[in-house]
Design an enzyme around this catalytic site. Sequence first.
Site, PDB file in Angstrom:
ATOM      1  CB  CYS A   1      -0.889  -0.014   1.309  1.00 33.40           C
ATOM      2  SG  CYS A   1      -1.821   1.382   1.537  1.00 33.40           S
TER       3      CYS A   1
ATOM      4  CB  CYS B   1       0.206   1.832   4.137  1.00 33.62           C
ATOM      5  SG  CYS B   1      -1.463   1.195   3.829  1.00 33.62           S
TER       6      CYS B   1
END
Length: 104
Positions: A29, A32
């Site tokens: 991600c 993230c």
Amino acid sequence: MEVQITKDNFESLKNGAQPLVVDFWATWCGPCRMVAPIIEELAEEYDGKITVGKCDVEENEDLAAEFGIRNIPTILFIKDGQVVDKLVGAVPKAKFEEKFNALL
């Protein structure tokens, strides 16, 4: 300092003496990875006041499902065993600081 959150330690952390911030994330991600340094920095700043942990949604699908995590990163703010707030997506550090301070 951040802790790795799993199904095994989640309940004790959630009901611990300190408020808990959980960063639901995954290695693949991009957003993230953008918020990770911010969360790490805040974990250091609030060490001893707030427990900060990361929960990999790939390894802990049951925890992610329990909290209805559909988008990552999702950061949950837990006080007295209850989710009191959450942030979804990459947000500025100031927004995280606001939420951290609200837990104290």
